[in-house]
Design a protein around this motif. Structure first.
Motif, short mmCIF file in Angstrom:
data_model
loop_
_atom_site.label_atom_id
_atom_site.label_comp_id
_atom_site.label_asym_id
_atom_site.label_seq_id
_atom_site.Cartn_x
_atom_site.Cartn_y
_atom_site.Cartn_z
N GLU A 144 -11.00 -37.74 58.74
CA GLU A 144 -9.97 -38.48 59.47
C GLU A 144 -10.47 -39.87 59.85
O GLU A 144 -9.68 -40.83 59.88
N VAL A 145 -11.76 -39.98 60.14
CA VAL A 145 -12.32 -41.29 60.45
C VAL A 145 -12.09 -42.27 59.31
O VAL A 145 -11.57 -43.38 59.50
N TRP A 146 -12.46 -41.84 58.09
CA TRP A 146 -12.31 -42.75 56.96
C TRP A 146 -10.85 -42.90 56.55
O TRP A 146 -10.46 -43.91 55.97
N GLY A 147 -10.03 -41.90 56.86
CA GLY A 147 -8.60 -42.07 56.65
C GLY A 147 -8.04 -43.17 57.54
O GLY A 147 -7.26 -44.01 57.09
N ILE A 148 -8.48 -43.20 58.79
CA ILE A 148 -8.03 -44.24 59.72
C ILE A 148 -8.55 -45.61 59.30
O ILE A 148 -7.82 -46.61 59.30
N VAL A 149 -9.82 -45.66 58.89
CA VAL A 149 -10.42 -46.94 58.51
C VAL A 149 -9.76 -47.50 57.25
O VAL A 149 -9.38 -48.69 57.19
N THR A 150 -9.63 -46.66 56.22
CA THR A 150 -9.02 -47.16 54.98
C THR A 150 -7.55 -47.52 55.17
O THR A 150 -7.06 -48.47 54.56
N HIS A 151 -6.86 -46.79 56.03
CA HIS A 151 -5.47 -47.14 56.31
C HIS A 151 -5.39 -48.50 57.01
O HIS A 151 -4.51 -49.31 56.71
N ALA A 152 -6.33 -48.74 57.94
CA ALA A 152 -6.34 -50.03 58.63
C ALA A 152 -6.68 -51.17 57.68
O ALA A 152 -6.20 -52.30 57.86
N LEU A 153 -7.47 -50.88 56.66
CA LEU A 153 -7.82 -51.90 55.67
C LEU A 153 -6.77 -52.04 54.58
O LEU A 153 -6.89 -52.90 53.71
N GLY A 154 -5.75 -51.18 54.62
CA GLY A 154 -4.70 -51.24 53.61
C GLY A 154 -5.13 -50.71 52.27
O GLY A 154 -4.63 -51.14 51.23
N ALA A 155 -6.08 -49.75 52.27
CA ALA A 155 -6.60 -49.20 51.01
C ALA A 155 -6.63 -47.68 51.10
O ALA A 155 -7.70 -47.08 51.19
N ASP A 156 -5.47 -47.06 51.13
CA ASP A 156 -5.40 -45.59 51.16
C ASP A 156 -5.62 -45.06 49.75
O ASP A 156 -4.73 -45.12 48.90
N TRP A 157 -6.83 -44.53 49.52
CA TRP A 157 -7.22 -44.10 48.17
C TRP A 157 -7.03 -42.60 48.02
O TRP A 157 -7.95 -41.82 48.22
N GLY A 158 -5.84 -42.21 47.69
CA GLY A 158 -5.62 -40.80 47.39
C GLY A 158 -5.26 -39.98 48.61
O GLY A 158 -5.19 -40.46 49.74
N ASP A 159 -5.04 -38.69 48.39
CA ASP A 159 -4.59 -37.81 49.45
C ASP A 159 -5.64 -37.58 50.54
O ASP A 159 -5.32 -37.29 51.68
N TRP A 160 -6.94 -37.71 50.17
CA TRP A 160 -7.99 -37.40 51.14
C TRP A 160 -8.04 -38.43 52.27
O TRP A 160 -8.60 -38.17 53.32
N THR A 161 -7.44 -39.59 52.07
CA THR A 161 -7.41 -40.59 53.13
C THR A 161 -6.14 -40.50 53.96
O THR A 161 -5.83 -41.39 54.74
N GLU A 162 -5.36 -39.43 53.78
CA GLU A 162 -4.10 -39.29 54.50
C GLU A 162 -4.11 -38.06 55.42
O GLU A 162 -3.26 -37.18 55.29
#
Length: 389
Positions: free
Chosen positions: A74-92
């Motif tokens: 969830e940490v990296w999901g939040i970070v990648t979402h904030a960076l605008g780079a949601d890479w696949g389902d694992w970041t959601e």
């Protein structure tokens, strides 16, 4: 004699000539670029890769661990979402607004400041040990951090804003530079700088500066502000915001780039001032420029995080055990190791006595004090073995 018999005679004589020929010199071995140098280069790259992985894991832990636990995914999901780079389902993962605020606005600036401060202090300690040719040199032990703290406290107590938003860092830089020059001049007054003389000079100067700083705080009109500053003098990463991170980051980048460019000169100093001068290095001018640079980096870091001790003492010694003494390798490795160390020190400061937070400077002192005593004992034992008084 036939051609075949001549060839046989040459082959038979070859081992004898090899045995009689002198062994290759050390200089020739050092200049060699063959396979014998590859293992050391690969070991250095492996050490850097390992430290980079540890840094990534430490950043993840720093963002995840706290009073509210956030799973690493969830940490990296939040970070990648904030960076605008949601890479696949694992970041959601299922994200809550509260956890996003905790990760992005509370923990992320703190973790980044810890990484920057740890890296900067480790790099400064590495360079100081080369400049004064003393294994005990470190911003905290030499009183440089105390000088920077006094400069910052003067700005806070008297409300000086001559340089605007960077007034605090400018005052800390000035205090660090004056203190470093004073300690170096005091330690060198008797001729050769020894470990004991350098440390005693640093302790004496730091004691005077700390007394002046305490007097200013005790006589300050605003009691709440004095208590906050006293807490800050113990070292800590709390209260940092995104808008204040750019200056420590810029100071760290400047310091690392300049020191890497000057790594060869730092290596020359390890052989002694006379040898460095023979090799074409203007020792006095080079040392003066480096003192200004190291004071600048130390002052900015102290202004941002308070005086945090022993990071610049421990990490360079530990790193040299794995990558050798070449500053082209020690500096980047020490930066990564310092970042990893201070992130975990801050994690411990937040969790060991939760909900109370321990100043991170207290924990680094608990680690660095025994390490310092071990270095002193080792240095004394070596001087005894060499017959040095």
């Amino acid at each position: 004699m036939t051609a075949a018999s001549a060839k046989a005679s040459v082959k038979a004589a070859a081992p004898a000539r090899a045995a009689a020929s002198p062994a290759p010199s050390h200089a020739a071995t050092v200049r060699s670029t063959g396979p014998e140098r590859r293992p050391r280069r690969w070991s250095f790259l492996a050490a850097l890769a390992l430290l980079a992985v540890l840094l990534l894991a430490s950043v993840t832990a720093g963002l995840a661990i706290g009073s509210v636990h956030v799973p690493p995914g969830e940490v990296w999901g939040i970070v990648t979402h904030a960076l605008g780079a949601d890479w696949g389902d694992w970041t959601e993962p299922v994200r809550s607004r509260a956890r996003e605020t905790i990760v992005l606005d509370v923990r992320a600036p703190r973790v980044l400041l810890g990484a920057v401060t740890g890296a900067g202090l480790a790099v400064v300690g590495t360079a100081m040990q080369a400049l004064v040719r003393n294994p005990l040199a470190e911003p905290y032990l030499l009183g440089v951090s105390s000088g920077a703290s006094l400069g910052a406290v003067v700005v806070i107590v008297f409300g000086v804003s001559l340089f605007g938003a960077v007034s605090l860092s400018a005052a800390a830089f000035a205090g660090a530079l004056v203190t470093l020059l004073l300690v170096y001049a005091t330690a060198r007054a008797g001729g050769r700088i020894t470990s004991v003389r350098l440390v005693l000079s640093g302790v004496a100067v730091a004691s005077v500066l700390t007394a002046v700083m305490d007097l200013l705080l005790l006589t300050a009109d605003r009691g709440n502000q004095a208590r906050e500053v006293l807490s800050w003098t113990l070292g800590g990463l709390g209260g940092v915001q995104w808008g204040t991170l750019w200056l420590p980051g810029a100071a760290l980048l400047l310091g690392i780039v300049v020191l890497l460019v000057q790594a060869r000169s730092l290596n020359l100093l390890l052989a002694g001032e006379e040898a460095a001068t023979t090799m074409g290095l203007d020792v006095a001018r080079f040392r003066a420029r480096m003192f200004v640079l190291l004071s600048l980096v130390t002052g900015v870091l102290v202004a941002a995080a308070g005086p945090i001790g022993f990071v610049g003492l421990m990490l360079p010694h530990i790193v040299r055990l794995f990558v050798g003494g070449d500053h082209r390798r020690v500096l980047p490795a020490a930066a990564l190791a310092g970042a990893v160390f201070l992130i975990w020190a801050d994690i411990a400061a937040r969790t060991v006595a939760a909900p109370m937070e321990i100043p991170v400077g207290v924990l680094t002192a608990l680690c660095g004090g025994p390490f310092f005593l071990w270095l002193m004992r080792r240095d004394a034992r070596r001087n005894t073995d060499r017959g040095v008084a």
